[in-house]
Design an enzyme around this catalytic site. Structure first.
Site, PDB file in Angstrom:
ATOM      1  N   LYS A 149       1.043  -1.538  -6.407  1.00  0.00           N
ATOM      2  CA  LYS A 149       2.134  -0.674  -5.973  1.00  0.00           C
ATOM      3  C   LYS A 149       2.486   0.401  -7.012  1.00  0.00           C
ATOM      4  O   LYS A 149       2.837   1.514  -6.682  1.00  0.00           O
ATOM      5  CB  LYS A 149       3.373  -1.547  -5.693  1.00  0.00           C
ATOM      6  CG  LYS A 149       4.565  -0.794  -5.120  1.00  0.00           C
ATOM      7  CD  LYS A 149       5.633  -1.797  -4.692  1.00  0.00           C
ATOM      8  CE  LYS A 149       6.847  -1.092  -4.095  1.00  0.00           C
ATOM      9  NZ  LYS A 149       7.683  -0.449  -5.073  1.00  0.00           N
ATOM     10  N   LYS A 193      10.811   5.991  -0.296  1.00  0.00           N
ATOM     11  CA  LYS A 193      12.163   5.486  -0.004  1.00  0.00           C
ATOM     12  C   LYS A 193      13.054   5.476  -1.253  1.00  0.00           C
ATOM     13  O   LYS A 193      14.191   5.939  -1.197  1.00  0.00           O
ATOM     14  CB  LYS A 193      12.054   4.077   0.600  1.00  0.00           C
ATOM     15  CG  LYS A 193      13.391   3.402   0.904  1.00  0.00           C
ATOM     16  CD  LYS A 193      13.239   2.289   1.910  1.00  0.00           C
ATOM     17  CE  LYS A 193      12.099   1.361   1.580  1.00  0.00           C
ATOM     18  NZ  LYS A 193      12.280   0.627   0.310  1.00  0.00           N
TER      19      LYS A 193
END
Length: 559
Positions: free
Chosen positions: A108, A74
């Site tokens: 992450k 994204k």
């Protein structure tokens, strides 16, 4: 296939311009840039004030499907689209969030894009950057210290030691600190009580900084924070402890947006960073509204999937700041469709058109949800080398069957040249005037009804369920004048349900509400659903194990 460079290798080889040159491209004079080295700077409050009368550009939201271990990209698409718009002759600025240290060293990894669609300096952005998160952590914990200090010195405000609701924060994943007993050790250390830590990106101070319009608004919101209750259950505010002034001083520089650049030397505002699964998941209002005054197009992202990030962007940020998005981009990948269709991560490299078709239900749900807000959308298929023509076509056909368009994007490998088609489509959508944006629910709707509306219309669940104590708390807040606030749903990002393993597009599930928290300064109610944690833990093998300095003193392993 040519050797594929890592994100950090690409970022390190970037031909960066002096930050003053980037500022000049969008009309920011050097004297209004406060440099942090040569490649990043803060934008002065005076300059921000001076452009308030300018006409607004078009706001483009980039959102995505529910995240999977397969990766969606994204932020990479947000950065690529910003570069793509500049490539086709539009004046565009990218607006994204700052990265939290906790996830960077946990699971992450970095949060500055990837491949040839990155914001630089990547290492700085993923570490201490300009110190904004440290300032937020310090301001938050100053208030924590003042609460316990006030109780220690006689408690003139009559704080009920059992009803202190202000927790401490740190910008690291540390499950051991979720619940603590503080002030142990005898008379000299105060009155023992239960407390706990959240991660900084879940702090109300973070939310306040990202929703405040200027320093005056910031200080007022800080004063509105409810820190505790008395025995008669009346609220004690931060301003009662005279904390708001000092907290605003600590946040003075952090309120100023940070200017950096993409690999193609286009401007990017990187400011604020509330999580989207436990907070409202958008960069600062100040950064977005300032960018809109300086560019034809502002490309911003909302955290995680559209069920969390986009919903909060529309229902909280846009509602509060009066923003009207012109178009939305929904990012998806062939790999993620296959994973939603039941394929294991280790098998994603094999062609499986049927799994793609099955997994597209998740994408379709997000397309339908964006429509509910009246914003026209286009699907961006973020390309991976392993994608086959048949798999890509299956995605395109599915989206076409919904009356929308899916465009293949190769910005990771080719930068702006790989995303021109999407950029042109976004311009067409934005210029069409088709956006009829409206939030999902009105301010006047009762709080539990707002929760149920999101559960039923966005998550497609049957209902929200909550104990009487939670419902009573919501009624009490309505009675106290907080019923008009929007709700900020804290739940797993991996599913429309509260079960992270339930992929695809489930329906009819219940959403259990475990706890509700009033963020009176930020101006929303946090609704904690299922097992989501406001202080994450580290995984068994955290990313930090692979992060180190090489022999040349360069950072390795930070994606």
């Amino acid at each position: 296939m040519a050797e594929v460079k890592s994100d950090i290798e690409i970022a390190r080889a970037a031909d960066k311009k002096q930050i003053q040159e980037i500022g000049q491209k969008i009309g920011i004079p050097s004297e209004h840039l406060l440099p942090y080295g040569h490649d990043k700077a803060k934008i002065s409050a005076e300059f921000i004030k001076s452009v308030k009368a300018n006409k607004d550009g078009k706001l483009i939201l980039v959102t995505a499907i529910n995240p999977t271990p397969a990766g969606e990209g994204k932020t990479t698409t947000t950065v690529g689209l910003g570069d793509g718009l500049n490539r086709i002759g539009k004046k565009a600025i990218v607006c994204i969030r700052e990265a939290s240290l906790g996830p960077n060293f946990g699971v992450k990894g970095g949060a500055a894009g990837g491949g040839y669609a990155q914001v630089v300096p990547m290492e700085d952005m993923n570490l201490h950057f300009t110190g904004d998160f440290h300032a937020i952590t310090t301001a938050h914990n100053l208030l924590s210290a003042l609460i316990d200090n006030h109780i220690y010195w006689g408690n003139d405000l009559g704080i009920d030691n059992r009803r202190v609701v202000w927790r401490r924060v740190m910008d690291m994943n540390d499950r051991a600190l979720r619940e603590i007993i503080c002030s142990l050790g005898g008379v000299a250390n105060g009155f023992p009580r239960e407390g706990g830590f959240d991660i900084t990106v879940a702090s109300e101070v973070m939310a306040i900084l990202c929703l405040a319009t200027d320093l005056k608004d910031l200080e007022k919101r800080l004063g509105d924070i409810i820190v505790a209750y008395r025995r008669d259950k009346s609220a004690v505010y931060a301003r009662d402890l005279k904390a708001d002034g000092a907290m605003a001083v600590l946040l003075k520089d952090a309120m100023q947006p940070n200017l950096v650049q993409t690999l193609e030397n286009n401007p990017a505002f990187v400011h604020g960073g509330p999580f989207a699964n436990i907070a409202h998941g958008c960069n600062s209002v100040v950064a977005t509204t300032t960018a809109l005054k300086l560019a034809d197009y502002v490309v911003t992202e909302a955290g995680f999937g559209a069920d969390l990030g986009a919903e909060k962007f529309f229902d909280i940020k846009c509602r509060k700041a009066g923003l009207k998005p012109a178009a939305a981009v929904i990012v998806a990948t062939v790999r993620a469709m296959k994973m939603n269709g039941g394929v294991k991560k280790e098998d994603l490299g094999k062609e499986n058109v049927e799994a793609v078709k099955k997994g597209c239900a998740n994408l379709g749900r997000h397309v339908e949800n964006i429509r509910q807000f009246g914003v026209p959308a286009v699907v961006a298929i973020n390309h991976f080398y392993s994608d086959t023509d048949a798999e890509i076509q299956a995605m395109k056909d599915y989206v076409a069957s919904m009356g929308e368009e899916a465009i293949l994007c190769k910005h990771w490998a080719h930068g702006s040249a790989g995303i021109e088609e999407l950029a042109s489509r976004v311009v067409a959508l934005a210029e069409s005037g088709a956006s009829q944006f409206a939030p999902l629910y009105p301010d006047a709707m009762p709080l539990f009804e707002k929760i149920n509306t999101i559960v039923q219309r966005i998550y497609r669940g049957s209902e929200a369920i909550a104990d009487k104590s939670v419902r009573d708390q919501l009624h009490a807040w309505e009675h106290a004048g907080y019923g008009h606030l929007p709700v900020c749903m804290a739940k797993t990002q991996y599913s429309f349900s509260t079960d992270p393993n339930l992929r695809g597009a489930p329906t009819g599930h219940t959403v259990p509400v475990r706890e509700v928290r009033l963020s009176a300064g930020a101006g929303f109610i946090v609704v904690i659903c299922g097992e989501v944690m406001t202080m994450p833990g580290l995984p068994k093998a955290p990313s930090s194990e692979k992060i180190f300095l090489n022999e040349m003193g360069q950072i390795e392993g930070l994606f």
